[in-house]
Design a protein around this motif. Structure first.
Motif, PDB file in Angstrom:
ATOM      1  N   HIS A 236       0.631  -1.141   0.250  1.00 19.88           N
ATOM      2  CA  HIS A 236      -0.339  -0.105  -0.124  1.00 19.88           C
ATOM      3  C   HIS A 236       0.806   1.126   0.114  1.00 19.88           C
ATOM      4  N   ILE A 237       2.208   1.194   0.850  1.00 21.69           N
ATOM      5  CA  ILE A 237       2.664   2.468   0.882  1.00 21.69           C
ATOM      6  C   ILE A 237       3.659   3.153  -0.569  1.00 21.69           C
ATOM      7  N   TYR A 238       3.821   1.733  -1.148  1.00 20.04           N
ATOM      8  CA  TYR A 238       4.341   2.277  -2.482  1.00 20.04           C
ATOM      9  C   TYR A 238       3.573   2.383  -3.927  1.00 20.04           C
ATOM     10  N   ILE A 239       2.214   1.854  -3.304  1.00 18.32           N
ATOM     11  CA  ILE A 239       0.911   2.693  -4.563  1.00 18.32           C
ATOM     12  C   ILE A 239       0.890   3.519  -3.488  1.00 18.32           C
ATOM     13  N   ALA A 240       1.219   4.212  -3.295  1.00 17.50           N
ATOM     14  CA  ALA A 240       0.900   5.494  -2.371  1.00 17.50           C
ATOM     15  C   ALA A 240       2.084   7.078  -2.946  1.00 17.50           C
ATOM     16  N   THR A 241       3.563   6.684  -3.203  1.00 24.82           N
ATOM     17  CA  THR A 241       4.537   6.968  -3.445  1.00 24.82           C
ATOM     18  C   THR A 241       4.606   7.222  -4.902  1.00 24.82           C
ATOM     19  N   TRP A 242       4.175   5.867  -5.597  1.00 31.76           N
ATOM     20  CA  TRP A 242       3.631   5.888  -6.928  1.00 31.76           C
ATOM     21  C   TRP A 242       2.365   6.902  -7.833  1.00 31.76           C
ATOM     22  N   LEU A 243       1.579   7.183  -6.810  1.00 31.29           N
ATOM     23  CA  LEU A 243       0.789   7.767  -7.618  1.00 31.29           C
ATOM     24  C   LEU A 243       0.266   9.303  -6.482  1.00 31.29           C
ATOM     25  N   ALA A 244       2.043   9.343  -5.899  1.00 30.41           N
ATOM     26  CA  ALA A 244       2.134  10.873  -5.693  1.00 30.41           C
ATOM     27  C   ALA A 244       2.982  11.459  -6.673  1.00 30.41           C
ATOM     28  N   VAL A 245       3.646  10.529  -7.297  1.00 34.88           N
ATOM     29  CA  VAL A 245       4.526  11.034  -8.404  1.00 34.88           C
ATOM     30  C   VAL A 245       3.797  11.136  -9.907  1.00 34.88           C
ATOM     31  N   ALA A 246       2.707  10.444 -10.272  1.00 36.46           N
ATOM     32  CA  ALA A 246       2.032  10.062 -11.179  1.00 36.46           C
ATOM     33  C   ALA A 246       0.750  11.742 -10.848  1.00 36.46           C
ATOM     34  N   PHE A 247       0.569  11.610  -9.628  1.00 37.09           N
ATOM     35  CA  PHE A 247      -0.277  13.386  -9.707  1.00 37.09           C
ATOM     36  C   PHE A 247       1.092  14.857  -9.717  1.00 37.09           C
ATOM     37  N   SER A 248       1.667  13.757  -8.946  1.00 36.16           N
ATOM     38  CA  SER A 248       2.514  15.188  -9.237  1.00 36.16           C
ATOM     39  C   SER A 248       3.043  15.685 -10.637  1.00 36.16           C
ATOM     40  N   LEU A 249       3.131  14.201 -11.394  1.00 37.28           N
ATOM     41  CA  LEU A 249       3.332  15.195 -13.275  1.00 37.28           C
ATOM     42  C   LEU A 249       2.234  15.273 -13.559  1.00 37.28           C
ATOM     43  N   ALA A 250       1.185  15.327 -13.833  1.00 39.39           N
ATOM     44  CA  ALA A 250       0.058  15.845 -14.235  1.00 39.39           C
ATOM     45  C   ALA A 250      -0.664  16.829 -13.772  1.00 39.39           C
ATOM     46  N   ALA A 251      -0.073  17.427 -12.281  1.00 36.07           N
ATOM     47  CA  ALA A 251      -0.516  18.197 -12.163  1.00 36.07           C
ATOM     48  C   ALA A 251       0.822  19.074 -12.638  1.00 36.07           C
ATOM     49  N   SER A 252       1.737  19.459 -13.107  1.00 33.76           N
ATOM     50  CA  SER A 252       3.423  19.634 -13.329  1.00 33.76           C
ATOM     51  C   SER A 252       2.500  20.076 -14.682  1.00 33.76           C
ATOM     52  N   LEU A 253       2.158  18.948 -15.460  1.00 33.99           N
ATOM     53  CA  LEU A 253       1.885  19.561 -16.597  1.00 33.99           C
ATOM     54  C   LEU A 253       0.531  20.381 -17.000  1.00 33.99           C
ATOM     55  N   PHE A 254      -0.680  20.161 -16.527  1.00 40.61           N
ATOM     56  CA  PHE A 254      -1.407  20.974 -16.514  1.00 40.61           C
ATOM     57  C   PHE A 254      -1.206  22.719 -15.807  1.00 40.61           C
ATOM     58  N   TRP A 255      -0.168  22.975 -14.625  1.00 38.57           N
ATOM     59  CA  TRP A 255       0.202  23.672 -14.209  1.00 38.57           C
ATOM     60  C   TRP A 255       1.079  24.320 -15.289  1.00 38.57           C
ATOM     61  N   SER A 256       1.454  24.055 -16.473  1.00 38.38           N
ATOM     62  CA  SER A 256       2.562  24.540 -18.165  1.00 38.38           C
ATOM     63  C   SER A 256       1.623  24.971 -18.299  1.00 38.38           C
ATOM     64  N   PHE A 257       0.311  24.250 -19.206  1.00 38.06           N
ATOM     65  CA  PHE A 257      -1.018  24.491 -19.680  1.00 38.06           C
ATOM     66  C   PHE A 257      -1.474  25.396 -19.350  1.00 38.06           C
ATOM     67  N   SER A 258      -1.007  26.072 -18.471  1.00 36.25           N
ATOM     68  CA  SER A 258      -2.325  26.670 -17.883  1.00 36.25           C
ATOM     69  C   SER A 258      -1.211  28.258 -17.942  1.00 36.25           C
ATOM     70  N   THR A 259       0.376  28.522 -18.429  1.00 40.24           N
ATOM     71  CA  THR A 259       1.012  29.361 -18.424  1.00 40.24           C
ATOM     72  C   THR A 259       0.289  30.253 -20.081  1.00 40.24           C
ATOM     73  N   CYS A 260      -0.152  28.966 -21.281  1.00 37.52           N
ATOM     74  CA  CYS A 260      -0.074  29.849 -22.298  1.00 37.52           C
ATOM     75  C   CYS A 260      -1.961  30.033 -22.759  1.00 37.52           C
ATOM     76  N   CYS A 261      -2.429  29.320 -21.583  1.00 44.33           N
ATOM     77  CA  CYS A 261      -3.676  30.059 -22.308  1.00 44.33           C
ATOM     78  C   CYS A 261      -4.932  30.215 -21.598  1.00 44.33           C
ATOM     79  N   CYS A 262      -5.389  30.786 -21.265  1.00 43.39           N
ATOM     80  CA  CYS A 262      -6.849  31.143 -20.075  1.00 43.39           C
ATOM     81  C   CYS A 262      -6.186  32.581 -19.818  1.00 43.39           C
ATOM     82  N   SER A 263      -5.998  33.394 -19.949  1.00 43.95           N
ATOM     83  CA  SER A 263      -5.006  34.391 -19.513  1.00 43.95           C
ATOM     84  C   SER A 263      -5.768  34.692 -18.633  1.00 43.95           C
TER      85      SER A 263
END
Length: 337
Positions: A236-263
């Motif tokens: 369970h702890i490895y599922i939690a830590t790798w889910l944290a990586v997946a969520f962090s990666l997706a969030a980083s991509l969407f934050w980057s997207f928000s810098t050039c769209c939806c002013s």
């Protein structure tokens, strides 16, 4: 609509960042409370001593293997037996980020009886915990491969702990700064940088934990399995830590997207106060001109204009007069708002 679109653009990475923070919290809360079985199931490594025995260690094969490794079978057996009598060895030991929990096993159920107080840069030392340090030559008690693995685990666990702490702090800062990203793209740019730091350390901590405890488990089993002592990695702890990586990666991509769209700027706002987008006519400003309907008000065009008399036909009837204007430009009159 501009601000609404901006909020919608920020909403997705904001939720992903919160999800990543929750996963990191679960990793940190593992093995910290004896009364919570859910938290006790969050462990990196578990040592199982339920089937501990010293009878098989007297065989010639095991004695030969241990002697080749530079380990005295008699010393290790005696110390394990002494530890079992004096220190009351538990059936299992579960290792988390801040400490470990121990307890008994009954009918396949793990019952936690105690957990250590949280400690920064914690690492599990079986020589101390199991009371094997009564001998002056503790370095020669365990097989050399396990001793080296424990030393590596001790050093790397400090880096792993620091990486998790930085990842947690960066993710928390990402959530706080994400509120300001609604205002402008510059806010999104700052949050994107913080998100990159969070992603970097979350990934580094997860990779380190997985590789470290996988190595420790393999070495642990190969060195002590003949004594009935086995090690296993948590799930369970490895599922939690790798889910944290997946969520962090997706969030980083969407934050980057928000810098050039939806002013966030409204499409209906201009400096001159007028709107010309979407084919919508702006309101009339003061001192504008409007066309004159010369058919409804012919005198308004030029009151001094004399219209020619109507022509007469041979029968004495008036012929229709063609009042069509030859001028291609329509006159306008000044109107004050």
């Amino acid at each position: 609509m501009g601000k609404i679109g901006r909020v919608a653009c920020i909403f997705t990475p904001y939720l992903l960042t919160i999800a990543s923070l929750i996963c990191l919290l679960l990793v940190g809360l593992g093995c910290t409370k004896k009364s919570d079985n859910n938290l006790n199931n969050l462990y990196f490594f578990r040592a199982n001593l339920q089937n501990f025995t010293t009878s098989s260690s007297t065989t010639s094969e095991i004695s030969q293997l241990l002697s080749e490794a530079g380990v005295s079978t008699t010393n290790l057996t005696a110390l394990l037996e002494e530890a079992e009598e004096d220190t009351d060895l538990k059936d299992f030991y579960s290792i988390g980020l801040w400490g470990y929990c121990d307890g008994s096993i009954s009918n396949g159920t793990y019952n936690t009886t105690a957990c250590t107080s949280p400690k920064a840069e914690f690492y599990f030392n079986p020589i101390t915990v199991w009371g094997l340090n009564s001998s002056s030559s503790t370095e020669d008690v365990l097989p050399s491969s396990l001793t080296k693995a424990i030393k590596v685990y001790r050093d790397v666990s400090k880096w792993m702990f620091v990486a998790y702490i930085i990842a947690f702090c960066a993710t928390l800062a990402e959530i706080v700064l994400g509120v300001f990203a609604i205002c402008s793209r510059w806010g999104s740019c700052v949050v994107t940088l913080v998100s990159s730091v969070s992603l970097l350390f979350t990934t580094a901590a997860s990779v380190t934990a997985t590789a470290l405890f996988a190595t420790l488990t393999g070495t642990f089993n190969s060195a002590l399995k003949d004594y009935g002592i086995t090690g296993s990695m948590g799930k369970h702890i490895y599922i939690a830590t790798w889910l944290a990586v997946a969520f962090s990666l997706a969030a980083s991509l969407f934050w980057s997207f928000s810098t050039c769209c939806c002013s966030g700027r409204s499409p209906y706002s201009h400096r001159d106060g007028r709107n010309t987008r979407g084919g919508i006519t702006a309101e009339k400003a003061p001192y504008t001109y409007e066309p004159i309907d010369h058919q409804a008000h012919p005198a308004a065009v030029n009151p001094n204009t004399a219209y020619p008399p109507a022509a007469t036909t041979s029968y004495g009837r008036s012929a229709p007069v063609n009042n069509t204007r030859s001028n291609a430009y329509e006159p306008f009159r000044h109107v004050e708002a």
